[in-house]
Motif scaffolding. Sequence first.
Motif, PDB file in Angstrom:
ATOM      1  N   GLY A  43       0.894  -1.059  -0.073  1.00 51.05           N
ATOM      2  CA  GLY A  43      -0.072   0.069  -0.084  1.00 51.05           C
ATOM      3  C   GLY A  43       0.831   1.367  -0.148  1.00 51.05           C
ATOM      4  O   GLY A  43       0.191   2.324   0.281  1.00 51.05           O
ATOM      5  N   GLY A  44       2.181   1.259  -0.357  1.00 50.01           N
ATOM      6  CA  GLY A  44       2.881   2.352  -0.513  1.00 50.01           C
ATOM      7  C   GLY A  44       2.757   3.246   0.944  1.00 50.01           C
ATOM      8  O   GLY A  44       2.941   2.676   2.073  1.00 50.01           O
ATOM      9  N   GLY A  45       2.563   4.483   1.078  1.00 49.76           N
ATOM     10  CA  GLY A  45       2.618   5.378   2.259  1.00 49.76           C
ATOM     11  C   GLY A  45       1.213   5.501   2.904  1.00 49.76           C
ATOM     12  O   GLY A  45       1.117   6.209   3.945  1.00 49.76           O
ATOM     13  N   MET A  87      13.983   0.166   4.598  1.00 43.01           N
ATOM     14  CA  MET A  87      13.819   1.352   5.348  1.00 43.01           C
ATOM     15  C   MET A  87      13.718   2.704   4.697  1.00 43.01           C
ATOM     16  O   MET A  87      12.793   3.434   4.795  1.00 43.01           O
ATOM     17  CB  MET A  87      14.849   1.454   6.321  1.00 43.01           C
ATOM     18  CG  MET A  87      14.968   0.195   7.482  1.00 43.01           C
ATOM     19  SD  MET A  87      13.590   0.128   8.437  1.00 43.01           S
ATOM     20  CE  MET A  87      14.099   1.264   9.705  1.00 43.01           C
ATOM     21  N   GLN A  88      14.483   2.911   3.577  1.00 46.79           N
ATOM     22  CA  GLN A  88      14.571   3.833   2.665  1.00 46.79           C
ATOM     23  C   GLN A  88      13.254   3.916   1.855  1.00 46.79           C
ATOM     24  O   GLN A  88      12.775   5.162   1.429  1.00 46.79           O
ATOM     25  CB  GLN A  88      15.687   4.044   2.006  1.00 46.79           C
ATOM     26  CG  GLN A  88      17.177   4.353   2.550  1.00 46.79           C
ATOM     27  CD  GLN A  88      18.293   4.458   1.538  1.00 46.79           C
ATOM     28  OE1 GLN A  88      18.238   5.455   0.840  1.00 46.79           O
ATOM     29  NE2 GLN A  88      19.062   3.385   1.725  1.00 46.79           N
ATOM     30  N   GLN A  89      12.834   2.781   1.391  1.00 52.24           N
ATOM     31  CA  GLN A  89      11.562   2.448   0.616  1.00 52.24           C
ATOM     32  C   GLN A  89      10.420   3.179   1.341  1.00 52.24           C
ATOM     33  O   GLN A  89       9.576   3.996   1.048  1.00 52.24           O
ATOM     34  CB  GLN A  89      11.392   1.186   0.115  1.00 52.24           C
ATOM     35  CG  GLN A  89      12.386   0.864  -0.956  1.00 52.24           C
ATOM     36  CD  GLN A  89      12.000  -0.635  -1.480  1.00 52.24           C
ATOM     37  OE1 GLN A  89      10.899  -0.749  -1.896  1.00 52.24           O
ATOM     38  NE2 GLN A  89      13.146  -1.330  -1.453  1.00 52.24           N
ATOM     39  N   TRP A  90      10.389   2.614   2.814  1.00 51.39           N
ATOM     40  CA  TRP A  90       9.244   3.399   3.423  1.00 51.39           C
ATOM     41  C   TRP A  90       9.082   4.768   3.569  1.00 51.39           C
ATOM     42  O   TRP A  90       8.301   5.497   3.653  1.00 51.39           O
ATOM     43  CB  TRP A  90       9.254   2.577   4.880  1.00 51.39           C
ATOM     44  CG  TRP A  90       8.832   1.091   5.054  1.00 51.39           C
ATOM     45  CD1 TRP A  90       7.842   0.850   4.250  1.00 51.39           C
ATOM     46  CD2 TRP A  90       9.098   0.100   5.928  1.00 51.39           C
ATOM     47  NE1 TRP A  90       7.498  -0.627   4.869  1.00 51.39           N
ATOM     48  CE2 TRP A  90       8.384  -1.040   5.781  1.00 51.39           C
ATOM     49  CE3 TRP A  90      10.061  -0.126   6.892  1.00 51.39           C
ATOM     50  CZ2 TRP A  90       8.548  -2.155   6.534  1.00 51.39           C
ATOM     51  CZ3 TRP A  90      10.279  -1.182   7.492  1.00 51.39           C
ATOM     52  CH2 TRP A  90       9.436  -2.090   7.427  1.00 51.39           C
ATOM     53  N   ALA A  91      10.313   5.350   3.822  1.00 49.83           N
ATOM     54  CA  ALA A  91      10.753   6.682   4.222  1.00 49.83           C
ATOM     55  C   ALA A  91      10.228   7.605   2.904  1.00 49.83           C
ATOM     56  O   ALA A  91       9.288   8.547   2.969  1.00 49.83           O
ATOM     57  CB  ALA A  91      12.061   6.954   4.260  1.00 49.83           C
ATOM     58  N   LEU A  92      10.641   6.823   1.580  1.00 48.69           N
ATOM     59  CA  LEU A  92      10.124   7.596   0.306  1.00 48.69           C
ATOM     60  C   LEU A  92       8.824   7.513   0.159  1.00 48.69           C
ATOM     61  O   LEU A  92       8.097   8.583  -0.225  1.00 48.69           O
ATOM     62  CB  LEU A  92      11.148   6.997  -0.823  1.00 48.69           C
ATOM     63  CG  LEU A  92      10.587   7.548  -2.317  1.00 48.69           C
ATOM     64  CD1 LEU A  92      10.842   9.065  -2.105  1.00 48.69           C
ATOM     65  CD2 LEU A  92      11.463   7.035  -3.251  1.00 48.69           C
ATOM     66  N   ALA A  95       7.016   9.950   2.146  1.00 54.08           N
ATOM     67  CA  ALA A  95       7.083  11.407   1.594  1.00 54.08           C
ATOM     68  C   ALA A  95       6.361  11.525   0.386  1.00 54.08           C
ATOM     69  O   ALA A  95       5.541  12.587   0.494  1.00 54.08           O
ATOM     70  CB  ALA A  95       8.617  11.515   1.311  1.00 54.08           C
ATOM     71  N   VAL A  96       6.278  10.613  -0.567  1.00 56.92           N
ATOM     72  CA  VAL A  96       5.596  10.982  -1.716  1.00 56.92           C
ATOM     73  C   VAL A  96       4.100  10.806  -1.667  1.00 56.92           C
ATOM     74  O   VAL A  96       3.114  11.502  -2.343  1.00 56.92           O
ATOM     75  CB  VAL A  96       6.021   9.898  -3.023  1.00 56.92           C
ATOM     76  CG1 VAL A  96       7.520  10.347  -3.269  1.00 56.92           C
ATOM     77  CG2 VAL A  96       5.809   8.523  -2.524  1.00 56.92           C
ATOM     78  N   THR A  97       3.584  10.175  -0.538  1.00 59.07           N
ATOM     79  CA  THR A  97       2.020  10.150  -0.551  1.00 59.07           C
ATOM     80  C   THR A  97       1.672  11.247   0.559  1.00 59.07           C
ATOM     81  O   THR A  97       0.376  11.302   0.574  1.00 59.07           O
ATOM     82  CB  THR A  97       1.721   8.696   0.215  1.00 59.07           C
ATOM     83  OG1 THR A  97       2.194   8.425   1.279  1.00 59.07           O
ATOM     84  CG2 THR A  97       1.854   7.675  -0.860  1.00 59.07           C
TER      85      THR A  97
END
Length: 532
Positions: free
Chosen positions: A157-159, A480-485, A488-490
């Motif tokens: 589900g992305g962010g 971890m970086q993917q979760w943060a990104l 951020a984008v959502t």
Amino acid sequence: MTNPLDGNEENKSGHRIEGGIDAVVIGAGADGLAASAYLGKAGLRTVLVGAGPEIGGRIAAREIAPGVQGVDGEHLITILDPDVIAELDLYRHGVEFAARRLDTTYFFESGEVLRFDGDLTQAALLNLEDDSDREALEAFMGDVLETAAFLRPAFAGGGYAGPGGNHQRQLEKAVNQAPPEMAARVQRYLYATAEDVLRARFDDEQLRTLLLAEASFRSASPPHEPFSFMSLLRRYAGEAAGLQGAAAYPKGGTVSVIDALRRAAQAAKVDVRAATPVKSILIEGDRVAGVTLADGGQLRSSIVIAAIDAQQAFQDMIGPEMIDIGLQRILTARRPEISTARMQIILKGVAQDEATRRNMMRRLVYAPPPEALAKAFIDARAGRVPERVIVEAMFPAALDEGAALDKRQVMSVMAHPLPFDEAPDDERREAIRSVILDSIEIFAAGFAGRIEVDDLRLASDEAAASRASAGAYAAKPDVMQQWALAAAVTKGARISGFYFCGPEAQIGAGLSCASGRAAAKAALRAYKKGAA
């Protein structure tokens, strides 16, 4: 809510303004199709616009030689969201699997081979000579599958993590409520390197080698760096054809999934428009008001979902003045280093004996030695083409009779890690082509002499096909970086009615659609509250 402009009119410059639309989805790839189908199925008047002439984005059928069709993009299914399949009724719309759990064969530099009847999730079927190695693999895969299933909500589900907040907060809450053994395991795996975990679990060098390859494949995070073990957990959290951790081949290739998503969108009465590029996203006050098309026309709506790359959506269509400063820094500071290449190869001749045909009905993986893999990441990060790369190969016609050719055979290949190039020249392309073919020669001696045509696709080629920024198709960083990104984008635009489900919102590599589902459901929750 529905925009009050219910009819169509001309603006001052003579371009058409269309009203009576509830939602516009930008980007006709898999996530855009999924998001629009959810909105249409919920009763919203939805328009899906794609910049290119074809629907499907990077996943598309293409003639790779006269009379020979290949499928660009993904060649196997590993993380396709089961909720999307069920809720959009994709089986009824044409998704069918030619192979549900591919057998896997691993090849090593030494010339030795390990064959699995099934895959690593079926470790009990492995014909290892040493019982202790088999037992170690069975115990390890049991831990991995259980932990990956526990983490699945944090990967999907992305962010958009629903009412509970972002993924990391949800993960913290889940860990606090988990049994002590699971909580300790998650905390241990969350920060661990793949190399450290595997060294502690296995004495057998081949098992460590193949698992390092699986953990590193399609990731920008090398196995000796922190958080790299999470890449393996993300891979085995996925489902294919209802089987956790499996790799499956859809009948007709992955383009058949795109076709099913398109049918689902059309069944939901979505207005699908190809060759309709968007120039900008309309914002009035702090709310979305629709989109302006490249031809000057407008589509007025109170919901806009962007299923395109973040650079296009935020920098080009919204504008830096409207987005969070933190997101601006992230988007401008991103420097992709690692990528994956795809190659479709037409071979002269077809298998004449049953044993060869059986071997071709497998997922074939070349796993470089650990030291060669570590050097490959170092070289790729430095902009050099490595000497050895991980290779995943399969033969579509062996799995799907409908793909068979007369007197020729198509081989589909993915290779990793390779340096990321925004605009690779002919010399770089030839170097990458050579290293892929050299790596295949290790497990298929004499292979090069049978090549009739080979078609190489790099990240820049995939981006051009889907009208995206090349960086959107670089290898993904650690989880971890993917979760943060994704967070951020959502969350970075803070514009009411705007939602994002482009590549940066997805956790893990592969055809998923989970981000499209999550963005659509977030939009629907707000719509029902009267605050789209």
